[in-house]
Design an enzyme around this catalytic site. Structure first.
Site, PDB file in Angstrom:
ATOM      1  N   PRO A 129       0.819  -1.214   0.000  1.00 28.00           N
ATOM      2  CA  PRO A 129       0.000   0.000   0.000  1.00 28.00           C
ATOM      3  C   PRO A 129       0.858   1.272   0.000  1.00 28.00           C
ATOM      4  CG  PRO A 129      -0.894  -1.594   1.554  1.00 28.00           C
ATOM      5  CD  PRO A 129       0.377  -2.183   1.011  1.00 28.00           C
ATOM      6  N   HIS A 280      -9.718  10.938 -45.540  1.00 26.95           N
ATOM      7  CA  HIS A 280      -9.330  12.275 -45.058  1.00 26.95           C
ATOM      8  C   HIS A 280      -7.895  12.177 -44.552  1.00 26.95           C
ATOM      9  CE1 HIS A 280     -13.431  13.556 -45.517  1.00 26.95           C
ATOM     10  NE2 HIS A 280     -13.871  12.665 -44.643  1.00 26.95           N
ATOM     11  N   GLY A 344     -15.069   7.676 -33.418  1.00 33.39           N
ATOM     12  CA  GLY A 344     -16.063   8.654 -32.970  1.00 33.39           C
ATOM     13  C   GLY A 344     -16.895   8.108 -31.823  1.00 33.39           C
ATOM     14  N   GLU A 368       5.319  -2.875 -13.653  1.00 32.95           N
ATOM     15  CA  GLU A 368       6.739  -3.191 -13.941  1.00 32.95           C
ATOM     16  C   GLU A 368       7.571  -1.924 -14.043  1.00 32.95           C
ATOM     17  OE1 GLU A 368       7.634  -6.439 -14.290  1.00 32.95           O
ATOM     18  OE2 GLU A 368       5.556  -7.069 -14.171  1.00 32.95           O
ATOM     19  N   THR A 370       6.667   2.381 -13.623  1.00 36.72           N
ATOM     20  CA  THR A 370       5.862   3.332 -14.402  1.00 36.72           C
ATOM     21  C   THR A 370       6.721   3.930 -15.529  1.00 36.72           C
ATOM     22  OG1 THR A 370       6.554   5.187 -13.035  1.00 36.72           O
ATOM     23  CG2 THR A 370       4.575   3.991 -12.306  1.00 36.72           C
ATOM     24  N   SER A 371       6.058   4.644 -16.433  1.00 37.08           N
ATOM     25  CA  SER A 371       6.812   5.310 -17.514  1.00 37.08           C
ATOM     26  C   SER A 371       7.872   6.238 -16.928  1.00 37.08           C
ATOM     27  CB  SER A 371       5.860   6.119 -18.404  1.00 37.08           C
ATOM     28  OG  SER A 371       4.962   5.261 -19.067  1.00 37.08           O
TER      29      SER A 371
HETATM   30  C1  LIG Z   1      -3.590  -3.592 -12.632  1.00 41.87           C
HETATM   31  C2  LIG Z   1      -2.351  -3.639 -11.804  1.00 41.87           C
HETATM   32  C3  LIG Z   1      -1.734  -4.853 -11.544  1.00 41.87           C
HETATM   33  C4  LIG Z   1      -0.594  -4.904 -10.728  1.00 41.87           C
HETATM   34  N1  LIG Z   1      -0.013  -6.130 -10.462  1.00 41.87           N
HETATM   35  C5  LIG Z   1       1.023  -6.201  -9.588  1.00 41.87           C
HETATM   36  C6  LIG Z   1       1.586  -7.463  -9.211  1.00 41.87           C
HETATM   37  O1  LIG Z   1       1.180  -8.517  -9.702  1.00 41.87           O
HETATM   38  N2  LIG Z   1       2.585  -7.492  -8.296  1.00 41.87           N
HETATM   39  C7  LIG Z   1       3.072  -6.343  -7.739  1.00 41.87           C
HETATM   40  O2  LIG Z   1       3.979  -6.424  -6.913  1.00 41.87           O
HETATM   41  N3  LIG Z   1       2.563  -5.124  -8.076  1.00 41.87           N
HETATM   42  C8  LIG Z   1       1.559  -5.019  -8.985  1.00 41.87           C
HETATM   43  N4  LIG Z   1       1.028  -3.799  -9.332  1.00 41.87           N
HETATM   44  C9  LIG Z   1       1.550  -2.594  -8.699  1.00 41.87           C
HETATM   45  C10 LIG Z   1       2.481  -1.774  -9.584  1.00 41.87           C
HETATM   46  O3  LIG Z   1       3.711  -2.447  -9.721  1.00 41.87           O
HETATM   47  C11 LIG Z   1       2.654  -0.390  -8.936  1.00 41.87           C
HETATM   48  O4  LIG Z   1       1.420   0.254  -9.078  1.00 41.87           O
HETATM   49  C12 LIG Z   1       3.732   0.433  -9.585  1.00 41.87           C
HETATM   50  O5  LIG Z   1       5.006  -0.070  -9.254  1.00 41.87           O
HETATM   51  C13 LIG Z   1       3.676   1.905  -9.168  1.00 41.87           C
HETATM   52  O6  LIG Z   1       3.585   2.036  -7.796  1.00 41.87           O
HETATM   53  P1  LIG Z   1       2.449   2.971  -7.127  1.00 41.87           P
HETATM   54  O7  LIG Z   1       1.158   2.620  -7.750  1.00 41.87           O
HETATM   55  O8  LIG Z   1       2.576   2.802  -5.650  1.00 41.87           O
HETATM   56  O9  LIG Z   1       2.802   4.422  -7.543  1.00 41.87           O
HETATM   57  P2  LIG Z   1       3.819   5.411  -6.794  1.00 41.87           P
HETATM   58  O10 LIG Z   1       5.143   4.756  -6.648  1.00 41.87           O
HETATM   59  O11 LIG Z   1       3.166   5.946  -5.590  1.00 41.87           O
HETATM   60  O12 LIG Z   1       3.951   6.558  -7.887  1.00 41.87           O
HETATM   61  C14 LIG Z   1       2.920   7.528  -8.089  1.00 41.87           C
HETATM   62  C15 LIG Z   1       3.310   8.419  -9.263  1.00 41.87           C
HETATM   63  O13 LIG Z   1       4.552   9.068  -8.988  1.00 41.87           O
HETATM   64  C16 LIG Z   1       5.491   8.777 -10.011  1.00 41.87           C
HETATM   65  N5  LIG Z   1       6.825   8.680  -9.410  1.00 41.87           N
HETATM   66  C17 LIG Z   1       7.184   7.941  -8.336  1.00 41.87           C
HETATM   67  N6  LIG Z   1       8.494   8.071  -8.072  1.00 41.87           N
HETATM   68  C18 LIG Z   1       8.980   8.883  -9.042  1.00 41.87           C
HETATM   69  C19 LIG Z   1      10.289   9.407  -9.337  1.00 41.87           C
HETATM   70  N7  LIG Z   1      11.366   9.061  -8.637  1.00 41.87           N
HETATM   71  N8  LIG Z   1      10.405  10.249 -10.405  1.00 41.87           N
HETATM   72  C20 LIG Z   1       9.341  10.600 -11.157  1.00 41.87           C
HETATM   73  N9  LIG Z   1       8.098  10.128 -10.920  1.00 41.87           N
HETATM   74  C21 LIG Z   1       7.924   9.294  -9.880  1.00 41.87           C
HETATM   75  C22 LIG Z   1       5.040   7.471 -10.620  1.00 41.87           C
HETATM   76  O14 LIG Z   1       5.526   7.311 -11.936  1.00 41.87           O
HETATM   77  C23 LIG Z   1       3.533   7.633 -10.560  1.00 41.87           C
HETATM   78  O15 LIG Z   1       3.111   8.391 -11.653  1.00 41.87           O
HETATM   79  C24 LIG Z   1      -0.078  -3.715 -10.179  1.00 41.87           C
HETATM   80  C25 LIG Z   1      -0.678  -2.480 -10.484  1.00 41.87           C
HETATM   81  C26 LIG Z   1      -1.800  -2.443 -11.288  1.00 41.87           C
HETATM   82  C27 LIG Z   1      -2.429  -1.107 -11.595  1.00 41.87           C
END
Ligand SMILES: Cc1cc2nc3c(=O)[nH]c(=O)nc-3n(C[C@H](O)[C@H](O)[C@H](O)COP(=O)(O)OP(=O)(O)OC[C@H]3O[C@@H](n4cnc5c(N)ncnc54)[C@H](O)[C@@H]3O)c2cc1C
Length: 389
Positions: A129, A280, A344, A368, A370-371
């Site tokens: 969390p 178009h 559309g 895996e 984020t971007s």
């Molecule tokens: C559908 C789904 C399935 C998933 N399945 C799994 C799974 O099987 N096992 C598992 O372990 N996890 C799983 N996850 C979790 C996923 O790996 C995490 O959501 C992900 O690593 C991002 O963590 P967070 O959501 O806590 O975002 P946060 O780490 O809180 O980040 C929030 C935002 O801040 C940005 N951010 C954070 N740090 C930085 C930085 N240093 N520089 C710039 N930007 C930053 C992030 O890019 C994001 O936009 C799943 C998530 C989803 C949505």
């Protein structure tokens, strides 16, 4: 890497086989899988019968030995129709990878063999969390009691937890030690203290539900530890994430291809101002831009998969895997946006696949790494001189 851009005859046969399976078994089910938000056992069975669950698993462990590239090729085909079905295949690698990197020979044989035959399914438990991108800050605690470890913590958003027979779980062995204290543990379903929390209500990829995984004084033997504290354990975590990034990229390729195809099918028929909308130029260029980016993303993804298959999953090579993941998933997001636009109002309706692709794609830019995290990895590699021209 060599510069042969052609797939081998075996790889082409795999693509043809999966394409057929995707059209016959997955495409007709994709909308219902999303609607029902239940794990589709029939698709799992189809994969099992086709031998696809072991596509990336070495032959020595009962798989097809076609590596990460083989897995990517298969995932790309099915994700054209159903992103969740692509994730099901990805889950044949993600939870197993920590075992392949840090497990004993016996563990590898049992779990890799079990996945390849369809007898076992796994879930990879890293996120919490309060710890996603910043994995080293995770709080799940592992305490040594003699020759046993006792694990307590909560894991969030765990894909496939409801179907899993085993869990690979990251935990901190030494509070305050950060990454150096982190190790993964292998925990079988049914181990006392491990429970599956509620199914989350989520936006897309609804065929593979995510759950919390709750660990309360879960006791495991020393042999359940995959890698050692002191840095090696964290390498297993990072190596796993790195090696699966091309597979997430392949989900992006498939989703982009499915989106472009939907726009082509629709846009050839739909008429405005006396001609099909794709006559178009503005719309044609939208698709041309996507097609050009897709061709690049596919090369990057296949290269990244080959890197993984050559064992290049460490820090110095991580940027190549991140480039593929970032490029293919951001392209897929653009493709979902633009192709829905081409349909559309019908794009916005559930009678057409674009509405689903648009919801599904967002997951790919989050999991895996984020971007933004991919850009951090690429940026760091640039500064450290890992990229050469
Ligand atoms: C559908 C789904 C399935 C998933 N399945 C799994 C799974 O099987 N096992 C598992 O372990 N996890 C799983 N996850 C979790 C996923 O790996 C995490 O959501 C992900 O690593 C991002 O963590 P967070 O959501 O806590 O975002 P946060 O780490 O809180 O980040 C929030 C935002 O801040 C940005 N951010 C954070 N740090 C930085 C930085 N240093 N520089 C710039 N930007 C930053 C992030 O890019 C994001 O936009 C799943 C998530 C989803 C949505």
């Amino acid at each position: 890497m060599g510069m042969d851009f052609n797939l081998t005859a075996e790889q082409q046969e795999l693509v043809a086989m999966v394409r057929r399976l995707a059209r016959e078994r997955i495409a007709p089910r994709a909308a219902a899988i999303d609607e029902e938000a239940q794990y589709p056992e029939d698709i799992f069975q189809a994969y099992k019968e086709a031998g696809l669950l072991g596509v990336a698993i070495p032959e020595a462990y009962g798989g097809a030995g076609m590596g990460t590239l083989g897995l990517c090729l298969a995932v790309e085909q099915v994700a054209q129709y159903c992103c969740a079905s692509g994730l099901m295949l990805l889950l044949t690698k993600l939870p197993l990878m920590p075992i392949m990197l840090g497990g004993t020979e016996e563990q590898k044989r049992h779990y890799a063999g079990g996945i390849a035959s369809g007898a076992l399914r796994g879930a990879f438990c890293l996120s919490e969390p309060d710890a996603g991108s910043d994995a080293a800050s995770l709080r799940t605690r592992a305490v040594r009691h003699g020759d046993r470890w006792v694990i307590t913590g909560t894991k969030n958003w765990i894909s496939g937890a409801g179907q899993a027979d085993f869990f690979t779980v990251a935990a901190q062995t030494e509070p305050g030690a950060g990454a150096r204290g982190i190790v993964m543990f292998l925990i079988d379903k049914g181990t006392p203290g491990l429970t599956i929390g509620k199914k989350e209500r989520k936006m897309g990829v609804r065929g593979v539900p995510v759950h919390q995984v709750i660990l309360e004084d879960v006791e495991v033997p020393e042999s359940a530890m995959l890698g050692q504290p002191g840095g090696q354990g964290f390498k297993v975590v990072m190596g796993t994430l790195n090696s699966v990034r091309p597979v997430v990229a392949a989900r992006g390729l498939g989703l982009a291809e499915g989106s472009i195809q939907a726009a082509l099918d629709y846009g050839r028929q739909r008429q405005t101002f006396g001609k099909p909308i794709l006559e178009h130029q503005g719309l044609q260029w939208m698709l041309a831009d996507l097609a050009a980016r897709l061709e690049g993303a596919r090369l990057l993804t296949y290269r990244a998969a080959m890197e993984v298959d050559q064992g290049h999953i460490g820090k110095a090579d991580a940027w190549k895997l991140s480039v593929a993941k970032l490029t293919a998933t951001d392209l897929a997001a653009q493709a979902a946006t633009d192709c829905l636009q081409i349909l559309g109002a019908n794009g916005y309706m559930q009678d057409y696949p674009m509405e689903r692709h648009y919801r599904d794609v967002k997951q790919l830019q989050i999991v895996e790494g984020t971007s933004q995290i991919q850009k951090n990895i690429i940026g760091r590699a640039l500064l450290e001189g890992d990229l050469h021209w």
